[in-house]
Motif scaffolding. Sequence first.
Motif, PDB file in Angstrom:
ATOM      1  N   THR A  85       0.842  -6.586  -3.091  1.00  0.00           N
ATOM      2  CA  THR A  85      -0.440  -7.077  -3.064  1.00  0.00           C
ATOM      3  C   THR A  85      -1.158  -8.451  -3.254  1.00  0.00           C
ATOM      4  O   THR A  85      -1.560  -8.764  -2.439  1.00  0.00           O
ATOM      5  CB  THR A  85      -1.457  -5.724  -3.564  1.00  0.00           C
ATOM      6  N   ILE A  98      -7.584  -3.078  -2.208  1.00  0.00           N
ATOM      7  CA  ILE A  98      -6.348  -2.150  -2.659  1.00  0.00           C
ATOM      8  C   ILE A  98      -6.319  -2.324  -4.353  1.00  0.00           C
ATOM      9  O   ILE A  98      -6.319  -1.585  -5.133  1.00  0.00           O
ATOM     10  CB  ILE A  98      -4.922  -2.696  -2.203  1.00  0.00           C
ATOM     11  N   ILE A 146      -6.649   3.994   0.261  1.00  0.00           N
ATOM     12  CA  ILE A 146      -5.381   3.122   0.238  1.00  0.00           C
ATOM     13  C   ILE A 146      -4.821   3.305   1.761  1.00  0.00           C
ATOM     14  O   ILE A 146      -4.253   2.667   2.469  1.00  0.00           O
ATOM     15  CB  ILE A 146      -4.653   3.176  -0.959  1.00  0.00           C
ATOM     16  N   ALA A 205       0.812  -1.124   0.032  1.00  0.00           N
ATOM     17  CA  ALA A 205      -0.147  -0.019   0.052  1.00  0.00           C
ATOM     18  C   ALA A 205       0.677   1.243   0.067  1.00  0.00           C
ATOM     19  O   ALA A 205       0.576   2.261  -0.778  1.00  0.00           O
ATOM     20  CB  ALA A 205      -1.127   0.091   1.265  1.00  0.00           C
ATOM     21  N   ILE A 222      -6.555   1.826   4.543  1.00  0.00           N
ATOM     22  CA  ILE A 222      -6.220   0.247   4.482  1.00  0.00           C
ATOM     23  C   ILE A 222      -4.731   0.023   4.975  1.00  0.00           C
ATOM     24  O   ILE A 222      -4.554  -1.043   5.682  1.00  0.00           O
ATOM     25  CB  ILE A 222      -6.307  -0.383   2.984  1.00  0.00           C
ATOM     26  N   LYS A 223      -3.804   0.832   4.786  1.00  0.00           N
ATOM     27  CA  LYS A 223      -2.422   0.441   5.267  1.00  0.00           C
ATOM     28  C   LYS A 223      -2.463   0.666   6.573  1.00  0.00           C
ATOM     29  O   LYS A 223      -1.885  -0.057   7.047  1.00  0.00           O
ATOM     30  CB  LYS A 223      -1.559   1.717   4.428  1.00  0.00           C
ATOM     31  N   LYS A 271      -8.628  -7.013   2.379  1.00  0.00           N
ATOM     32  CA  LYS A 271      -8.273  -5.583   2.353  1.00  0.00           C
ATOM     33  C   LYS A 271      -7.036  -5.529   1.411  1.00  0.00           C
ATOM     34  O   LYS A 271      -7.098  -4.630   0.465  1.00  0.00           O
ATOM     35  CB  LYS A 271      -7.464  -5.212   3.431  1.00  0.00           C
ATOM     36  N   CYS A 272      -6.323  -6.538   0.997  1.00  0.00           N
ATOM     37  CA  CYS A 272      -5.425  -6.497  -0.286  1.00  0.00           C
ATOM     38  C   CYS A 272      -6.307  -6.546  -1.452  1.00  0.00           C
ATOM     39  O   CYS A 272      -5.887  -5.826  -2.322  1.00  0.00           O
ATOM     40  CB  CYS A 272      -4.680  -7.760  -0.181  1.00  0.00           C
TER      41      CYS A 272
END
Length: 197
Positions: free
Chosen positions: A141, A110, A64, A35, A67-68, A106-107
């Motif tokens: 990712t 992304i 993003i 990310a 998410i990171k 989550k990935c």
Amino acid sequence: MYLDKSLKEYNEILSDESTYPSSESSLALTGALAASLLLAYLKNLYKEKKDEDKLELKKNIERIFNIKEELMDVVDEAYRIIRAKSKPKETVTKETVVIPILIAQKCNNILEIITKVDDNIGLNILNSQFTTALYAGVHKTKASLMGSLACVKINLEDLERGELYSFALEERQKLIKVGEKNFEKILESIEEKILEE
């Protein structure tokens, strides 16, 4: 706890033969690093885009970033749970199925964001440094996504059949399919643009 340690210390803890390794923690870190690379690319893409595209791009950069941060929280959480030997096996097993699903989701988010940026705004080929960040970020990712789904498959073997088992199995298959599709679409787009340069 582990976020306060240096990468060197964290790496040494991961490889310590006397402790239980946490693949989930390292996969969350891989996703967070991916990310970060994609954020570096998108922030530079933002500078090159027209004003009408900047608002949407800014929203995706924020998504993003969030998410990171969530993945970094999972780095600690996954380590804490995997190392908790005092917990009943059933509880640990449930958590070791839920956590890698969360990382994979989550990935996948992304990859979906990057796909939408390409569809709506376009992924420009910037200088080699930032194009490499885009490539590496997308590949990392996918590595975190697929590694997490491998953990789900392995950990499901110890989980009793029931709602969680069925959900995890179905979610795993869905994320493999969607994740692969988004990954291939992004790579194809990048390679086409490189050939046009």
